[in-house]
Structure formats: C-alpha cells, structure tokens
Enzyme design. Structure first.
Site, PDB file in Angstrom:
ATOM      1  N   LEU A  49       0.818  -1.206   0.000  1.00 33.29           N
ATOM      2  CA  LEU A  49       0.000   0.000   0.000  1.00 33.29           C
ATOM      3  C   LEU A  49       0.861   1.269   0.000  1.00 33.29           C
ATOM      4  O   LEU A  49       1.718   1.427   0.856  1.00 33.29           O
ATOM      5  CB  LEU A  49      -0.894  -0.019   1.243  1.00 33.29           C
ATOM      6  CG  LEU A  49      -2.287   0.528   1.008  1.00 33.29           C
ATOM      7  CD1 LEU A  49      -3.098  -0.422   0.151  1.00 33.29           C
ATOM      8  CD2 LEU A  49      -2.974   0.760   2.337  1.00 33.29           C
ATOM      9  N   PRO A  50       0.621   2.158  -0.979  1.00 34.22           N
ATOM     10  CA  PRO A  50       1.377   3.420  -1.071  1.00 34.22           C
ATOM     11  C   PRO A  50       0.909   4.431  -0.035  1.00 34.22           C
ATOM     12  O   PRO A  50       0.530   5.547  -0.361  1.00 34.22           O
ATOM     13  CB  PRO A  50       1.076   3.891  -2.501  1.00 34.22           C
ATOM     14  CG  PRO A  50      -0.290   3.348  -2.795  1.00 34.22           C
ATOM     15  CD  PRO A  50      -0.371   2.031  -2.047  1.00 34.22           C
ATOM     16  N   CYS A  51       0.935   4.033   1.198  1.00 37.52           N
ATOM     17  CA  CYS A  51       0.409   4.888   2.260  1.00 37.52           C
ATOM     18  C   CYS A  51       1.261   6.144   2.443  1.00 37.52           C
ATOM     19  O   CYS A  51       0.872   7.070   3.145  1.00 37.52           O
ATOM     20  CB  CYS A  51       0.307   4.106   3.566  1.00 37.52           C
ATOM     21  SG  CYS A  51       1.682   3.004   3.849  1.00 37.52           S
ATOM     22  N   HIS A  52       2.432   6.177   1.784  1.00 37.92           N
ATOM     23  CA  HIS A  52       3.272   7.366   1.912  1.00 37.92           C
ATOM     24  C   HIS A  52       2.676   8.540   1.143  1.00 37.92           C
ATOM     25  O   HIS A  52       3.118   9.666   1.277  1.00 37.92           O
ATOM     26  CB  HIS A  52       4.679   7.057   1.396  1.00 37.92           C
ATOM     27  CG  HIS A  52       4.719   6.618  -0.028  1.00 37.92           C
ATOM     28  ND1 HIS A  52       4.541   5.287  -0.401  1.00 37.92           N
ATOM     29  CD2 HIS A  52       4.889   7.315  -1.171  1.00 37.92           C
ATOM     30  CE1 HIS A  52       4.622   5.233  -1.734  1.00 37.92           C
ATOM     31  NE2 HIS A  52       4.833   6.432  -2.217  1.00 37.92           N
ATOM     32  N   ARG A  53       1.638   8.244   0.323  1.00 34.58           N
ATOM     33  CA  ARG A  53       0.971   9.323  -0.416  1.00 34.58           C
ATOM     34  C   ARG A  53      -0.171   9.912   0.392  1.00 34.58           C
ATOM     35  O   ARG A  53      -0.873  10.789  -0.067  1.00 34.58           O
ATOM     36  CB  ARG A  53       0.447   8.776  -1.748  1.00 34.58           C
ATOM     37  CG  ARG A  53       1.559   8.322  -2.673  1.00 34.58           C
ATOM     38  CD  ARG A  53       0.977   7.733  -3.959  1.00 34.58           C
ATOM     39  NE  ARG A  53       2.051   7.056  -4.700  1.00 34.58           N
ATOM     40  CZ  ARG A  53       1.865   5.974  -5.448  1.00 34.58           C
ATOM     41  NH1 ARG A  53       0.662   5.458  -5.566  1.00 34.58           N
ATOM     42  NH2 ARG A  53       2.865   5.420  -6.065  1.00 34.58           N
TER      43      ARG A  53
END
Length: 108
Positions: A49-53
């Site tokens: 999951l690109p949770c850094h976005r």
DNA sequence: GTCATGACGGATC
DNA sequence: GGATCCGCCATGA
C-alpha cells in the site's frame, strides 16, 4: 468489507504523483469525520500500500513513526513527481488526489 | 455492551 | 501564526 478495507482500496488506487489526506480518504469511505480511523488503518496497512501518499490536511507528512522517517516519505514522494514547498510541506494545492474516479475510466 | 485508544481535523486560545 | 483542546468514529480488549 470493513472501513479499513475500503481505506486500503482507495489508497491502492492512489496514482503516483498524487496526494490524499486522511480526511479525504475517510470522506470517500463515507465517514468524513473518521480521518483518524484512516490513520489507524494505514498503521495496519499491508506493504503493497502506497500509504506514503497519504498526508495531513496541512500538507505536512506524518510523524517519524512511518517509513523510518518523514524525510524518507518526502523523498519517495519527490521521486514520484510530487512538488514540495520550501516550507517542508507537500504542495497539496496542485497534487492533491481528485478521487478514485480520476483516471479511472471505464475500468469497471 | 462498554471503555480506552488512535498515522486526524477543525476550532479555539 | 503556533500550540493546545475537543470532537469524531471505528477497532480492540
């Protein structure tokens, strides 16, 4: 489908170079006030999951509890083409995610 | 079912 | 303009 699962879905649909806020994802899940739930969900989020976005409403990144440091997060976002202000915050004004339907054409 | 907590957000001081 | 407080809501014990 739990609330957290919906959050995962939305985040996984987040395109590179785009940013979303916790409150925005919460609103897309039907709970505009459950911004903190989104954060808690990302805390338990899988690796893919690109949770850094996902950042704050203010454009600031989350605490150093994620990705091993907010600086790392910023570098990843910059690598994706996300402009950052000299203030040390992401330029949400120009790169905030419009929604799950943005770029989601007839994918069904 | 109830209490406490949490990667938030907005309002207030 | 920055720091602090309260409110919101789902999840876990």
């Amino acid at each position: 489908m739990s609330f957290r699962d919906e959050v995962y879905e939305l985040v996984s649909r987040l395109p590179a170079g785009k940013l979303a806020t916790y409150g925005q994802l919460a609103a897309l899940c039907g709970r505009p006030r459950a911004s903190r739930i989104v954060g808690a969900a990302l805390l338990h989020a899988p690796e893919g999951l690109p949770c850094h976005r996902v950042i704050y409403r203010d454009g600031t990144l989350c605490c150093d509890k994620a990705f091993g440091g907010k600086e790392i997060q910023q570098q990843m976002l910059e690598a994706e083409g996300v402009p950052f202000l000299p203030d040390g915050r992401a330029d949400l004004r120009v790169c905030q995610w419009e929604g799950p339907e943005a770029g989601f054409e007839s994918e069904d």
